[in-house]
Design an enzyme around this catalytic site. Sequence first.
Site, mmCIF file in Angstrom:
data_model
loop_
_atom_site.group_PDB
_atom_site.id
_atom_site.type_symbol
_atom_site.label_atom_id
_atom_site.label_comp_id
_atom_site.label_asym_id
_atom_site.label_seq_id
_atom_site.Cartn_x
_atom_site.Cartn_y
_atom_site.Cartn_z
ATOM 1 C CB VAL A 67 14.699 -0.941 -20.896
ATOM 2 C CG1 VAL A 67 14.087 -2.221 -20.341
ATOM 3 C CG2 VAL A 67 13.751 0.231 -20.680
ATOM 4 C CG ASP A 116 20.222 15.039 -12.372
ATOM 5 O OD1 ASP A 116 19.642 14.533 -13.360
ATOM 6 O OD2 ASP A 116 19.977 16.194 -11.974
ATOM 7 N N GLY A 145 18.503 12.045 -39.989
ATOM 8 C CA GLY A 145 18.263 10.942 -40.924
ATOM 9 C C GLY A 145 16.779 10.590 -40.957
ATOM 10 C CG ASP A 160 20.456 11.979 -22.799
ATOM 11 O OD1 ASP A 160 21.041 10.928 -23.082
ATOM 12 O OD2 ASP A 160 19.356 12.023 -22.215
ATOM 13 C CG PHE A 202 18.762 0.648 -15.879
ATOM 14 C CD1 PHE A 202 20.074 1.106 -16.038
ATOM 15 C CD2 PHE A 202 17.769 1.587 -15.591
ATOM 16 C CE1 PHE A 202 20.386 2.460 -15.910
ATOM 17 C CE2 PHE A 202 18.066 2.934 -15.460
ATOM 18 C CZ PHE A 202 19.369 3.382 -15.628
ATOM 19 C CE1 TYR A 249 17.387 5.872 -35.223
ATOM 20 C CE2 TYR A 249 16.593 7.520 -33.670
ATOM 21 C CZ TYR A 249 16.445 6.305 -34.293
ATOM 22 O OH TYR A 249 15.362 5.513 -34.000
HETATM 23 P P1 NAD Z 1 17.067 -2.836 -34.013
HETATM 24 O O1 NAD Z 1 18.431 -2.266 -34.093
HETATM 25 O O2 NAD Z 1 16.817 -3.995 -33.142
HETATM 26 O O3 NAD Z 1 16.551 -3.217 -35.478
HETATM 27 C C1 NAD Z 1 16.977 -2.584 -36.645
HETATM 28 C C2 NAD Z 1 17.166 -3.656 -37.714
HETATM 29 O O4 NAD Z 1 17.548 -3.030 -38.934
HETATM 30 C C3 NAD Z 1 18.269 -4.661 -37.375
HETATM 31 O O5 NAD Z 1 17.807 -5.973 -37.587
HETATM 32 C C4 NAD Z 1 19.403 -4.284 -38.318
HETATM 33 O O6 NAD Z 1 20.244 -5.359 -38.623
HETATM 34 C C5 NAD Z 1 18.620 -3.763 -39.511
HETATM 35 N N1 NAD Z 1 19.389 -2.836 -40.352
HETATM 36 C C6 NAD Z 1 20.086 -1.739 -39.960
HETATM 37 N N2 NAD Z 1 20.660 -1.142 -41.017
HETATM 38 C C7 NAD Z 1 20.302 -1.855 -42.115
HETATM 39 C C8 NAD Z 1 20.580 -1.749 -43.493
HETATM 40 N N3 NAD Z 1 21.342 -0.772 -43.977
HETATM 41 N N4 NAD Z 1 20.049 -2.687 -44.338
HETATM 42 C C9 NAD Z 1 19.288 -3.680 -43.867
HETATM 43 N N5 NAD Z 1 18.989 -3.834 -42.573
HETATM 44 C C10 NAD Z 1 19.491 -2.938 -41.694
HETATM 45 O O7 NAD Z 1 16.117 -1.617 -33.620
HETATM 46 P P2 NAD Z 1 14.572 -1.598 -33.218
HETATM 47 O O8 NAD Z 1 14.488 -1.092 -31.844
HETATM 48 O O9 NAD Z 1 13.904 -2.847 -33.586
HETATM 49 O O10 NAD Z 1 14.058 -0.427 -34.175
HETATM 50 C C11 NAD Z 1 13.387 -0.689 -35.389
HETATM 51 C C12 NAD Z 1 12.966 0.613 -36.038
HETATM 52 O O11 NAD Z 1 12.113 1.346 -35.157
HETATM 53 C C13 NAD Z 1 14.144 1.533 -36.384
HETATM 54 O O12 NAD Z 1 13.893 2.143 -37.625
HETATM 55 C C14 NAD Z 1 14.112 2.556 -35.291
HETATM 56 O O13 NAD Z 1 14.644 3.782 -35.721
HETATM 57 C C15 NAD Z 1 12.622 2.654 -34.979
HETATM 58 N N6 NAD Z 1 12.400 3.123 -33.594
HETATM 59 C C16 NAD Z 1 12.657 2.307 -32.533
HETATM 60 C C17 NAD Z 1 12.465 2.789 -31.248
HETATM 61 C C18 NAD Z 1 12.714 1.935 -30.034
HETATM 62 O O14 NAD Z 1 12.578 2.428 -28.920
HETATM 63 N N7 NAD Z 1 13.020 0.661 -30.157
HETATM 64 C C19 NAD Z 1 12.023 4.107 -31.040
HETATM 65 C C20 NAD Z 1 11.816 4.901 -32.164
HETATM 66 C C21 NAD Z 1 11.988 4.412 -33.432
HETATM 67 N N1 UDP Z 2 20.638 6.109 -19.985
HETATM 68 C C1 UDP Z 2 21.158 5.870 -18.725
HETATM 69 N N2 UDP Z 2 21.909 4.738 -18.540
HETATM 70 C C2 UDP Z 2 22.162 3.852 -19.528
HETATM 71 C C3 UDP Z 2 21.624 4.082 -20.827
HETATM 72 C C4 UDP Z 2 20.862 5.242 -21.018
HETATM 73 O O1 UDP Z 2 20.950 6.650 -17.778
HETATM 74 O O2 UDP Z 2 22.855 2.855 -19.262
HETATM 75 C C5 UDP Z 2 19.792 7.315 -20.187
HETATM 76 C C6 UDP Z 2 20.142 8.162 -21.407
HETATM 77 O O3 UDP Z 2 21.115 9.134 -21.067
HETATM 78 C C7 UDP Z 2 18.798 8.780 -21.738
HETATM 79 C C8 UDP Z 2 17.777 7.715 -21.329
HETATM 80 O O4 UDP Z 2 18.471 6.851 -20.408
HETATM 81 O O5 UDP Z 2 18.572 9.919 -20.974
HETATM 82 C C9 UDP Z 2 17.258 6.886 -22.484
HETATM 83 O O6 UDP Z 2 18.366 6.426 -23.234
HETATM 84 P P1 UDP Z 2 18.248 5.412 -24.444
HETATM 85 O O7 UDP Z 2 19.605 5.284 -25.037
HETATM 86 O O8 UDP Z 2 17.553 4.195 -23.998
HETATM 87 O O9 UDP Z 2 17.244 6.094 -25.483
HETATM 88 P P2 UDP Z 2 17.088 7.594 -26.062
HETATM 89 O O10 UDP Z 2 18.075 8.513 -25.410
HETATM 90 O O11 UDP Z 2 17.343 7.422 -27.505
HETATM 91 O O12 UDP Z 2 15.719 7.941 -25.697
#
Ligand code: NAD
Ligand code: UDP
Length: 316
Positions: free
Chosen positions: A186, A204, A146, A269, A189, A143
Amino acid sequence: MRILVTGGAGFIGSHLIDRLMVEGHEVICLDNFYTGHKENILKWMEHPYFELIRHDITEPIRLEVDQIYHLACPASPVHYQYNPVKTVKTNVMGTLNMLGLAKRVKARFLLASTSEVYGDPEVHPQSEEYWGNVNSIGIRSCYDEGKRIAETLAFDYHRQNDVAIRVARIFNTYGPRMLENDGRVVSNFVTQALRDIPLTVYGDGSQTRSFCYVSDLVEGLIRLMNGDRIGPINLGNPEEYTILELATAVQELVNPKAQINFKPLPQDDPRRRRPDITRARTYLNWEPHVPLKEGLKLTVENFRDRITEKKMSAVS
Ligand code: NAD
Ligand code: UDP
Ligand code: UDP
């Protein structure tokens, strides 16, 4: 305008589509339903300005559009690690195809990048100048790396082919429509508290994240797309919480008696994460407005409705 939203059936994508449809645009949603669902966009299915295409972006596609919001990619560690090679393909081949499309039709292209490009940051808070601390061979790399190559591709298409790009680095975003089994903190939880099972805190719980409510994020994406700055620009809420503080907030809101279960911290993490949003404030006149407590409340209501609905349909 005709606007393509890749990943439009997902969490952020579907909220973005709601805004774009209300603003009167023609919207094409492209999704392979890997983590997205039709229910998220159900209300637009019959609308004449809305079109849903089931398609995997790792395959080429020809469309005619003015703007592309490129969001397709699983975002939760559980889902992006389930098939890491596919995650790399989606970010590399998928982004390449969408940039090829943008080049051909001269569309403006916004990449949904991520705070994960900063890895386990040695600089705090993270500003866009920071180059990051990313492990290239770990379980999060599919990720993180990527998205880094997706950013590289976007900038190279801009320099080489004059594609109009916008790069958003999105920090942890939450809100209604996250999947119950999404795996992110989120949704985990909230689901656990509502189902009266212990909240799973990894490590922790002293690691930090900064949580942005989805409507704030969508506003930032739209401003970035329609502004004149390429980015990268951080979009996130600079209010930082430990994971244990988040657990307490959810307990207070849903179930003060909910237990906490400590589990091992996953590999790589990140310890701390908080956006420096000076650029977004300056260039987009954007900042988040929904405080955590308020956003959590709206999220809990939505999860509660969906869980009750499921129970009802199981009974009937
Ligand atoms: P999500 O998983 O709900 O949405 C991703 C969508 O992409 C899904 O509908 C999935 O079916 C589609 N998808 C995945 N692979 C695909 C493929 N090969 N072809 C077509 N469709 C495909 O995630 P989200 O939280 O809505 O995130 C959306 C975007 O925002 C992502 O690119 C993610 O990396 C980025 N982003 C999200 C967060 C967050 O906290 N939610 C943080 C940083 C970046
Ligand atoms: N986390 C946690 N309990 C859970 C899921 C995640 O304590 O059930 C922690 C995880 O280890 C990380 C933080 O919460 O430190 C955020 O995790 P999330 O997967 O939401 O996003 P990211 O690590 O990609 O920021
Ligand atoms: N592409 C696409 N739709 C288009 C235009 C291009 O899916 O409308 C794909 C194309 O198949 C290629 C990628 O985008 O795999 C990159 O396109 P580009 O034109 O930059 O490269 P080339 O086709 O010259 O290798």
